[in-house]
Design a protein around this motif. Structure first.
Motif, PDB file in Angstrom:
ATOM      1  N   LEU A  38      -6.124   9.391  -5.670  1.00  0.00           N
ATOM      2  CA  LEU A  38      -5.020   9.586  -4.679  1.00  0.00           C
ATOM      3  C   LEU A  38      -5.517   9.367  -3.377  1.00  0.00           C
ATOM      4  O   LEU A  38      -4.840   8.622  -2.470  1.00  0.00           O
ATOM      5  N   SER A  39      -6.485  10.164  -3.023  1.00  0.00           N
ATOM      6  CA  SER A  39      -7.031  10.076  -1.675  1.00  0.00           C
ATOM      7  C   SER A  39      -7.506   8.822  -1.376  1.00  0.00           C
ATOM      8  O   SER A  39      -7.255   8.541  -0.058  1.00  0.00           O
ATOM      9  N   THR A  86       0.875   3.982  -3.148  1.00  0.00           N
ATOM     10  CA  THR A  86       0.565   5.447  -2.943  1.00  0.00           C
ATOM     11  C   THR A  86       1.543   6.194  -3.156  1.00  0.00           C
ATOM     12  O   THR A  86       1.577   7.219  -3.886  1.00  0.00           O
ATOM     13  N   THR A  87       2.735   6.026  -3.045  1.00  0.00           N
ATOM     14  CA  THR A  87       3.939   6.942  -3.271  1.00  0.00           C
ATOM     15  C   THR A  87       4.244   6.922  -4.848  1.00  0.00           C
ATOM     16  O   THR A  87       4.475   7.953  -5.340  1.00  0.00           O
ATOM     17  N   ARG A  96      -3.595   2.965   2.538  1.00  0.00           N
ATOM     18  CA  ARG A  96      -2.195   3.046   3.316  1.00  0.00           C
ATOM     19  C   ARG A  96      -2.655   3.351   4.823  1.00  0.00           C
ATOM     20  O   ARG A  96      -2.045   2.470   5.540  1.00  0.00           O
ATOM     21  N   LYS A  97      -3.261   4.058   5.232  1.00  0.00           N
ATOM     22  CA  LYS A  97      -3.575   4.495   6.608  1.00  0.00           C
ATOM     23  C   LYS A  97      -4.299   3.232   7.674  1.00  0.00           C
ATOM     24  O   LYS A  97      -4.023   2.747   8.643  1.00  0.00           O
ATOM     25  N   VAL A 113      -4.514   6.839  -0.185  1.00  0.00           N
ATOM     26  CA  VAL A 113      -3.858   7.246   1.207  1.00  0.00           C
ATOM     27  C   VAL A 113      -4.676   6.708   2.161  1.00  0.00           C
ATOM     28  O   VAL A 113      -4.397   6.375   3.197  1.00  0.00           O
ATOM     29  N   ASP A 114      -6.050   6.709   1.985  1.00  0.00           N
ATOM     30  CA  ASP A 114      -6.919   6.093   3.001  1.00  0.00           C
ATOM     31  C   ASP A 114      -6.702   4.304   3.325  1.00  0.00           C
ATOM     32  O   ASP A 114      -6.685   3.905   4.545  1.00  0.00           O
ATOM     33  N   HIS A 141       1.352   8.805  -6.232  1.00  0.00           N
ATOM     34  CA  HIS A 141       1.525  10.153  -6.184  1.00  0.00           C
ATOM     35  C   HIS A 141       2.538  10.718  -7.149  1.00  0.00           C
ATOM     36  O   HIS A 141       2.243  11.935  -7.811  1.00  0.00           O
ATOM     37  N   GLU A 188       0.720  -1.205  -0.112  1.00  0.00           N
ATOM     38  CA  GLU A 188      -0.086  -0.073  -0.116  1.00  0.00           C
ATOM     39  C   GLU A 188       0.794   1.359   0.033  1.00  0.00           C
ATOM     40  O   GLU A 188       0.489   2.300  -0.697  1.00  0.00           O
ATOM     41  N   ASP A 189       1.917   1.130   0.782  1.00  0.00           N
ATOM     42  CA  ASP A 189       2.842   2.508   0.905  1.00  0.00           C
ATOM     43  C   ASP A 189       3.434   2.721  -0.435  1.00  0.00           C
ATOM     44  O   ASP A 189       3.453   3.936  -0.790  1.00  0.00           O
TER      45      ASP A 189
END
Length: 501
Positions: A417-418, A336-337, A424-425, A421-422, A340, A332-333
């Motif tokens: 992207l949002s 996301t990176t 990933r959290k 990010v969710d 982005h 996930e990290d």
């Protein structure tokens, strides 16, 4: 040195050899760019690190096992050509381009990588007819009359003579023209690789109990018996396959990979117990918090009454359970990176006047070229493919909403992207809880026994774990790491006292 240090040394060598001046000329002349000669036992990862290095440096790779080649394929075939010398025509012999050098040029054409690695494996096991050719290759960077292209670094690998009857020593003249790196097996370094590759947890916990079984080669009256790092990795793959299909691995299967009868029998017995412990302790449910308090305490009591081997196996199950969480978070990290960074690039392209569908088409074509030339790992390919799918969905959304302006298109991309990010959290929160549940279980079950330090030590060998904990923290890990460092320092001081007494 170990294979990790060897990889780092080769990376540095490539960076130095490929430095250029303001005019684009290589700063180090070709004659000073010594070929790298890796000498080490079979199966410790010499070939694997070449693929990793090429990917990390973004350069080409052409790999050959030279024992499969004849003098003709290495040097080229003789052809008769006409030459005029001092007014007289003569027939002379020349050679066609070596198949190996031709493959380098093909790699350059396919990948557009003007720089790369020419990797020659088993270089000291060639036939007698090829020995002069290999010496010329290492000394002059040529096959026959054809040189290795500028910008291509030669890396050769071979086995020490004690591991291979066909191997031969190089003479001093040759050794004085190469950059020799001797590589030795190292279990601690291999464990870092193993956690990253997802090697079967039964293998990792077994080797924690039996360090001496990691790498072993012995000549006996009945033949050569051996266990190598490659053998363990291939055994891991077949174990996963057997488990997926519901088959039962036995000693005869394991002997096909660990070609040392005692080690194969011992691991077969351990694996059977490990499979039982996996059923008994239900570690995935424990780490996810799906066990009741009563079930949790029952498993703590079960460990407290267990043997040392069983406790180490349970620690191995915890490490494997945690690793699945670390893998999900890292995925996930990274996604996301990468998403982005991709959206930043797309924003620049959109502002230049390109359309989203043109950008998607370019990405697909570039991904196809990289995949065809093995310049991308399967994980990277899946990630890139997933991002392309998101972009295509965004394109559909822009058409549905008739979003013609650049800002409107970017708003839709930001929503994608949002969502990432969710995700990933959520993955980070679940991983932190798994660490909390796992350490609570370990501290109660092992009762501050040495298994806790073993657990923490092996967790520190997992790059994914170290990366996650460095970002989000884990108090129990830091606590037991301090104890571990204290004990290691104490042992070191005691050894020094013994050495001077």
């Amino acid at each position: 040195m170990n294979i990790k240090e060897a990889k780092e040394e080769i990376l540095h060598t490539i960076q130095i050899y490929t430095r250029k001046d303001a005019h684009g000329q290589y700063l180090m002349p070709s004659v000073r760019q010594r070929p790298v000669l890796l000498i080490g036992p079979p199966g410790i990862g010499k070939t694997a690190i070449m693929e990793q290095i090429a990917r990390e440096c973004g350069i080409g790779l052409t790999a050959y096992t030279i024992t499969h080649h004849t003098r003709q394929s290495a040097v080229g075939l003789p052809v008769i050509v006409k030459r005029n010398y001092q007014g007289h025509e003569y027939s002379i012999t020349e050679y066609t381009m070596s198949e190996i050098i031709a493959s380098v040029y093909e790699t350059i054409e396919k990948t557009s990588c003007k720089e790369g690695i020419l990797f020659i494996d088993e270089i000291n096991c060639v036939s007698e007819t090829l020995v002069p050719t290999m010496l010329q290759f290492l000394q002059n960077k040529t096959f026959g009359t054809h040189p290795v292209p500028a910008g291509w670094i030669i890396v050769a690998a071979g086995n020490p003579i004690e591991y291979n009857k066909s191997a031969r020593e190089f003479d001093i003249v040759t050794l004085d023209r190469v950059k020799r790196i001797d590589v030795e097996p190292d279990l601690a370094v291999w464990k870092e690789y193993a956690w990253a590759k997802g090697i079967h947890p039964a293998i990792l916990s077994y080797l924690s109990l039996h360090n001496d079984r990691f790498y072993h080669v012995e000549n006996t009256a009945s033949g050569v018996h051996f266990v190598t790092a490659r053998g363990w990795e291939d055994l891991s793959s077949i174990l996963y396959g057997y488990e997926d299909l519901g088959f039962s691995p036995d000693a005869s299967l394991i002997l096909q990979y660990l070609q040392e009868p005692e080690a194969a029998r011992d691991f077969a017995g351990y694996y059977a117990l490990y499979a039982k412990y996996r059923q008994d302790y239900q570690i995935p449910q424990l780490l996810s918090g799906r066990l009741s308090e009563e079930e949790f305490q029952n498993r703590c009591n079960l460990v407290q009454q267990a043997s040392t081997d069983e406790k180490i196996s349970v620690a191995g199950l915890l490490l494997d359970g945690w690793n699945s969480f670390f893998q999900k978070f890292q995925k996930e990290d990274q996604f996301t990176t990468t998403l982005h960074e991709t959206l930043k690039q797309i924003r620049t392209s959109l502002l230049r006047g390109e359309t989203l569908d043109e950008i998607i088409l370019q990405r697909k074509q570039a991904l196809k070229v990289r995949a065809e030339n093995h310049l991308i790992s399967s994980e990277e390919y899946d990630q890139a493919d997933q991002i392309t799918e998101i972009l295509e969905n965004c394109l559909i959304e822009t058409r549905r909403e008739r979003a013609a302006s650049t800002d409107a298109v970017l708003d839709i991309l930001r929503d994608a992207l949002s969502d990432a990010v969710d995700s990933r959290k959520t993955a980070a929160a679940r991983t932190s809880l798994a660490l909390e549940h796992g350490y609570r279980f370990a501290s109660e079950a092992f009762e501050d026994g040495p298994e806790l330090l073993f657990l923490t030590s092996d967790l520190g060998h997992n790059p994914k774990a170290v990366q996650f904990i460095s970002i989000f923290g884990c108090e129990p890990y830091f606590h037991y790491s301090e104890q571990l460092m204290f004990q290691e320092k104490r042992k070191s001081l005691l050894r020094e006292i013994e050495n001077h007494s």
